[in-house]
Motif scaffolding. Structure first.
Motif, PDB file in Angstrom:
ATOM      1  N   ALA B 132       1.004  -1.193   0.104  1.00 36.81           N
ATOM      2  CA  ALA B 132      -0.116   0.081  -0.086  1.00 36.81           C
ATOM      3  C   ALA B 132       0.849   1.336  -0.052  1.00 36.81           C
ATOM      4  CB  ALA B 132      -0.914   0.034   1.229  1.00 36.81           C
ATOM      5  N   MET B 136       0.698   3.992  -3.120  1.00 35.91           N
ATOM      6  CA  MET B 136       0.129   4.982  -2.857  1.00 35.91           C
ATOM      7  C   MET B 136       1.021   6.273  -2.884  1.00 35.91           C
ATOM      8  SD  MET B 136      -3.058   4.154  -0.628  1.00 35.91           S
ATOM      9  CE  MET B 136      -4.394   5.604  -1.015  1.00 35.91           C
ATOM     10  N   LEU B 137       2.194   5.824  -2.574  1.00 31.07           N
ATOM     11  CA  LEU B 137       3.119   7.058  -2.518  1.00 31.07           C
ATOM     12  C   LEU B 137       3.808   7.380  -3.924  1.00 31.07           C
ATOM     13  CD1 LEU B 137       5.359   6.443   0.589  1.00 31.07           C
ATOM     14  CD2 LEU B 137       3.578   8.129   0.134  1.00 31.07           C
ATOM     15  N   ALA B 139       1.778   7.144  -6.614  1.00 31.49           N
ATOM     16  CA  ALA B 139       0.583   7.607  -7.628  1.00 31.49           C
ATOM     17  C   ALA B 139       0.680   9.155  -7.906  1.00 31.49           C
ATOM     18  CB  ALA B 139      -0.797   7.667  -6.567  1.00 31.49           C
ATOM     19  N   PRO B 140       1.553  10.014  -6.676  1.00 30.13           N
ATOM     20  CA  PRO B 140       1.880  11.372  -7.309  1.00 30.13           C
ATOM     21  C   PRO B 140       2.881  11.446  -8.471  1.00 30.13           C
ATOM     22  CG  PRO B 140       1.812  11.282  -4.864  1.00 30.13           C
ATOM     23  CD  PRO B 140       1.594   9.950  -5.511  1.00 30.13           C
ATOM     24  N   PHE B 143       0.821  11.073 -11.486  1.00 30.19           N
ATOM     25  CA  PHE B 143       0.094  12.272 -11.823  1.00 30.19           C
ATOM     26  C   PHE B 143       0.942  13.611 -12.290  1.00 30.19           C
ATOM     27  CE2 PHE B 143      -4.073  11.147 -10.848  1.00 30.19           C
ATOM     28  CZ  PHE B 143      -4.180  10.363  -9.609  1.00 30.19           C
ATOM     29  N   SER B 144       2.372  13.299 -11.888  1.00 26.52           N
ATOM     30  CA  SER B 144       3.058  14.683 -12.070  1.00 26.52           C
ATOM     31  C   SER B 144       3.484  14.502 -13.651  1.00 26.52           C
ATOM     32  CB  SER B 144       4.371  14.366 -11.312  1.00 26.52           C
ATOM     33  OG  SER B 144       5.231  13.441 -11.707  1.00 26.52           O
ATOM     34  N   ARG B 225      -1.606  13.988 -21.454  1.00 29.12           N
ATOM     35  CA  ARG B 225      -1.216  14.251 -20.033  1.00 29.12           C
ATOM     36  C   ARG B 225      -2.579  13.817 -19.361  1.00 29.12           C
ATOM     37  NH1 ARG B 225       2.792  18.080 -19.738  1.00 29.12           N
ATOM     38  NH2 ARG B 225       3.727  18.746 -21.712  1.00 29.12           N
ATOM     39  N   ILE B 226      -3.718  14.043 -19.873  1.00 30.79           N
ATOM     40  CA  ILE B 226      -5.173  13.694 -19.107  1.00 30.79           C
ATOM     41  C   ILE B 226      -5.117  12.086 -18.974  1.00 30.79           C
ATOM     42  CG2 ILE B 226      -7.568  13.739 -19.147  1.00 30.79           C
ATOM     43  CD1 ILE B 226      -7.324  16.326 -20.721  1.00 30.79           C
ATOM     44  N   PHE B 229      -3.968  10.097 -16.039  1.00 33.69           N
ATOM     45  CA  PHE B 229      -4.886  10.111 -14.816  1.00 33.69           C
ATOM     46  C   PHE B 229      -5.275   8.843 -14.556  1.00 33.69           C
ATOM     47  CE2 PHE B 229      -5.622  14.315 -12.996  1.00 33.69           C
ATOM     48  CZ  PHE B 229      -4.687  15.028 -13.718  1.00 33.69           C
ATOM     49  N   TRP B 233      -5.262   6.883 -11.034  1.00 30.62           N
ATOM     50  CA  TRP B 233      -6.417   6.386 -10.466  1.00 30.62           C
ATOM     51  C   TRP B 233      -6.418   5.084  -9.947  1.00 30.62           C
ATOM     52  CZ3 TRP B 233      -9.982   9.551 -14.170  1.00 30.62           C
ATOM     53  CH2 TRP B 233     -10.046  10.994 -13.845  1.00 30.62           C
ATOM     54  N   ILE B 236      -4.458   4.633  -6.739  1.00 28.57           N
ATOM     55  CA  ILE B 236      -5.083   5.047  -5.367  1.00 28.57           C
ATOM     56  C   ILE B 236      -6.195   4.030  -5.176  1.00 28.57           C
ATOM     57  CG2 ILE B 236      -6.645   6.645  -4.512  1.00 28.57           C
ATOM     58  CD1 ILE B 236      -5.219   8.934  -6.105  1.00 28.57           C
ATOM     59  N   ILE B 240      -6.233   1.667  -1.723  1.00 30.28           N
ATOM     60  CA  ILE B 240      -7.326   1.668  -0.764  1.00 30.28           C
ATOM     61  C   ILE B 240      -7.908   0.198  -0.599  1.00 30.28           C
ATOM     62  CG2 ILE B 240      -9.421   2.507  -0.273  1.00 30.28           C
ATOM     63  CD1 ILE B 240      -8.935   5.120  -1.541  1.00 30.28           C
TER      64      ILE B 240
END
Lengths: 203, 530
Positions: B132, B136-137, B139-140, B143-144, B225-226, B229, B233, B236, B240
């Motif tokens: 996890a 989850m770390l 994920a940024p 996104f970058s 770029r989109i 995402f 997602w 993330i 979870i």
């Protein structure tokens, strides 16, 4: 067995997605009978904003009747040699069906004996590079028969630079930061909550 | 089961020596079932599952399996998400061939280090939090991609996303807490293979997502770029799910794992020493770099190759590229199965030959792929190349457990790192310079595969032989016990630390192939009272 037949069928279908083979037309066989000029602001041009005005027509020094086969004109934006270095996907080859020099269409229309002009706003998917303009004359079968370009044969004069859009948006940046923050906060939240539950259970 | 001679559970009575390494289940009384436990699947005394029921989501064993492989799959999707979109990205960021190649190298290099750290993290926090935290770390970092504006940024982001491939370690670690060691081979092999499929699935997913976003109205340089995402997602969501649905152990309690004192702690220095001084380790580090390594390299270059060479549309190139990675669904387990079948008939020599044949065939088909000038031939060559390389990965891990019993963990880790290193190296040599066209690069990579697979002929086990040499004729050296206990010195043997190795040696007699029945029984293993 079904498997080999299926594989064969799959391969045949996929073959239809590739380019069909033409009788290879080479660039060196075309005659440079067209005169092409491109006018634009004398600075770095911006994609999506600036306009280029292209003019093309038959070079009047050629005898009448040279253009009898010309039915359509295709004007394209082409990469200058400096923008092709280390980028094999923009390579110039003589076989026109494999040539990747000109990848953007400015205008395509019927050929007329008088000179024609077109004003083109630089599209937003044009990358940052140095360019020139070339026009191909096509016959009734859509094969190239002649060309003209606004630069010399070595492609060194009249080149212009275009700056692409970045593709970035503030809204995208904000969304990116929000989701990243959510990910970290959610993880820390779970971790601390479970730790607290664990120490409570031990008491 | 006890170590004392003659006590119940210590005899080999009834064991035929033909048990598969990739068994689907372990029957009692080989591993006794704990009948007091109340789980969906039959479990052993540690409550680890003895049966691998693929289509079940029962808590905790099979649920863990699915959470684990899907997390690993997600990280493969995000690590290779840029590859099918390179034709767009290279224009947006004004990349040169070197930049694209360097980004590919960066994407596989980060995990060499993160995999080493991950082992320690799993020991400290448990595999559930290990997985996890990583997913989850990272994920940024996915996104970058929306901030990237030049080659430097692109390479840096791909490097950081690549760290997430360390979920391989948490995946395998988590499986070993949930599944009995007799079936762990198949479980881990399936989880690894299905996770690797992410490298293929991403070649389908990303162009599709990009297409949809473009139809909605975005320009190409924004649409890609989109598109990033989506993998972001997924990170993330999986993080979870792992936190809410997962648990570290069958009984749900992490602290009890840490309190288990009856697992004898071995010294890290010794374990490392016996790993690095065994020449076979290094042969397999090299070999895995040319089965797994070339698979990762190809994941990075194949979509762009088909797009440019055959003038395909982006999503068509993506579909073709996807079939390369998706072959992992069956190809990797097939390699393990072929290795096991060969071991039944010819023992370890059969395993070595199967590995050499599969990997060399993969290399030959890679040469063919680079030289293919028509689309149907290129696709056929690519599919055969994928089967060869991925089956070779499966076959490699059919042999690794037998190289060493004491240092198995480190050898597996080194081999895995070798895979990533081989990937970085091939991308650097063949796909980062304008010296070779991508087609020539593929051809030379194929040649290198064939050349670097030859060292497998040097791997010799005194008790089983090698590809060209029979086993040793010497009475002591030709026993499994001698090989596995040579990793312990006299002091350690006096303390009885090598007992697990001896047990393993007995079980590994199946690697003699059809000769098991004629083996002389080693002294001191038959109980005095049956």
């Amino acid at each position: 067995m079904a498997a080999p037949r299926l594989l064969l069928g799959f391969l045949v279908v996929l073959a239809c997605f590739s380019e069909t083979c033409f009788a290879a037309i080479s660039f060196s066989s075309l005659r440079r009978t067209l005169v092409v000029t491109a006018s634009h602001p004398q600075r770095l041009l911006k994609a999506g904003e600036d306009k280029i005005i292209v003019t093309w027509g038959l070079n009047q020094t050629f005898p009448a009747g040279t253009d009898s086969a010309y039915k359509t004109i295709k004007v394209q934006l082409c990469y200058a040699p400096i923008s092709q270095v280390d980028r094999a996907w923009r390579k110039t080859v003589d076989n026109l069906s494999k040539d990747k020099t000109c990848q953007f269409k400015i205008v395509k229309g019927p050929y007329t004996t008088t000179n024609q002009t077109s004003e083109w706003t630089i599209e937003r998917d044009v990358p940052t590079a140095t360019y020139f303009v070339r026009a191909y004359a096509l016959d009734a079968k859509d094969n190239e028969v002649a060309y003209g370009q606004n630069t010399d044969a070595k492609k060194t004069t009249n080149l212009f630079e275009i700056q692409a859009i970045t593709g970035r948006h503030v809204s995208l940046d904000i969304a990116s930061v929000c989701f990243s923050a959510f990910s970290i906060v959610a993880l820390m939240g779970f971790f601390l909550a479970e730790k607290r539950k664990g120490s409570k259970a031990q008491q | 089961m006890s170590d004392i001679e003659g006590s119940p559970g210590s005899s080999m009575h009834g064991v035929t020596g033909r048990e598969l390494t990739f068994a689907l289940s372990v029957a009692s009384p080989i591993v006794p079932t704990d009948t007091t436990a109340n789980f969906d699947l039959p479990v052993d005394s540690e409550h680890k599952a003895k049966v691998f029921k693929l289509f079940s989501f029962a808590n905790p064993h099979m649920r863990t399996f699915h959470l684990s492989w899907i997390s690993f799959f997600t990280c493969f999707v995000s690590t290779f998400a840029a590859a099918p979109l390179v034709p767009i990205i290279r224009d947006n960021l004004n990349l040169k061939k070197q930049d694209i190649g360097n980004a590919g190298v960066a994407s596989v290099s980060g995990s060499i280090f993160s995999r080493l750290v991950m082992g320690a993290v799993c020991d400290l926090l448990g595999p559930r939090y290990g997985c996890a935290f990583l997913i989850m770390l990272s994920a940024p970092t996915v996104f970058s991609m929306s901030f990237v504006k030049d080659a430097g940024g692109y390479i840096a982001v791909r490097f950081m996303i690549g760290f997430s491939l360390a979920t391989f370690v948490s995946c395998q670690y988590w499986m070993s807490t949930m599944f009995n060691s007799k079936i762990i081979g198949l479980v881990n092999g399936t989880a690894a293979g299905w996770g690797n499929m992410g490298g293929g699935a991403t070649q389908l997913i990303m162009p599709l997502v990009y297409d949809i976003i473009r139809r909605v109205g975005a320009t190409p340089f924004t649409a890609w770029r989109i598109a990033f995402f989506i993998p972001g997602w997924l990170h993330i969501i999986m993080g979870i799910l792992v936190l809410t649905l997962g648990q570290d152990l069958p009984d749900g309690n992490l602290s009890s794992l840490q309190k288990k004192g009856n697992v004898a702690k071995d010294k890290f220095g010794k374990v490392l020493w016996y790993a690095v001084t065994n020449y076979r380790t290094w042969v397999f580090v090299l070999l895995y770099g040319y089965s797994m390594g070339v698979e990762l390299s190809t994941d990075n270059v194949i979509a762009e190759y088909f797009y440019d060479r055959f003038n395909l549309k982006l999503h068509t190139a993506g579909i073709i590229a996807a079939t390369f990675g998706m072959a992992n669904l069956v190809a990797r387990p097939f390699g393990g199965y072929a290795s096991d079948k060969a071991a039944q008939l010819f023992g370890m020599r059969g395993r070595l030959w199967v590995l050499w044949i599969l990997q060399t065939a993969g290399g030959a088909f890679c040469i063919w792929l680079g030289r293919a000038n028509s689309l149907p031939i290129a696709i056929l060559a690519m599919i055969l190349f994928s089967i060869g390389a991925q089956a070779a990965c499966g076959a490699t891990f059919g042999i690794i457990p037998f190289i060493s019993r004491r240092s198995l963990g480190i050898i597996s880790g080194l081999t895995g790192a070798g895979g990533n290193f081989g990937s970085g190296l091939t991308q650097l040599i063949f796909f980062s310079t304008s010296r070779f066209s991508t087609a020539a690069g593929l051809t030379w990579m194929g040649v290198m595969i064939v050349a670097c697979t030859l060292p497998v002929s040097l791997v010799h086990f005194p008790q089983w032989g090698s590809m060209f040499l029979p086993p040793s004729k010497d009475i002591t050296m030709s026993t499994e016990e001698h090989y596995y206990s040579s990793e312990w010195n006299e002091d350690e043997k006096k303390k009885g630390m090598h007992s697990a190795s001896l047990k393993f040696a007995e079980n590994s007699r199946s690697e003699r192939g059809k000769r098991v029945a004629s083996t002389p029984t080693p002294p001191n293993t038959t109980p005095t009272h049956v």
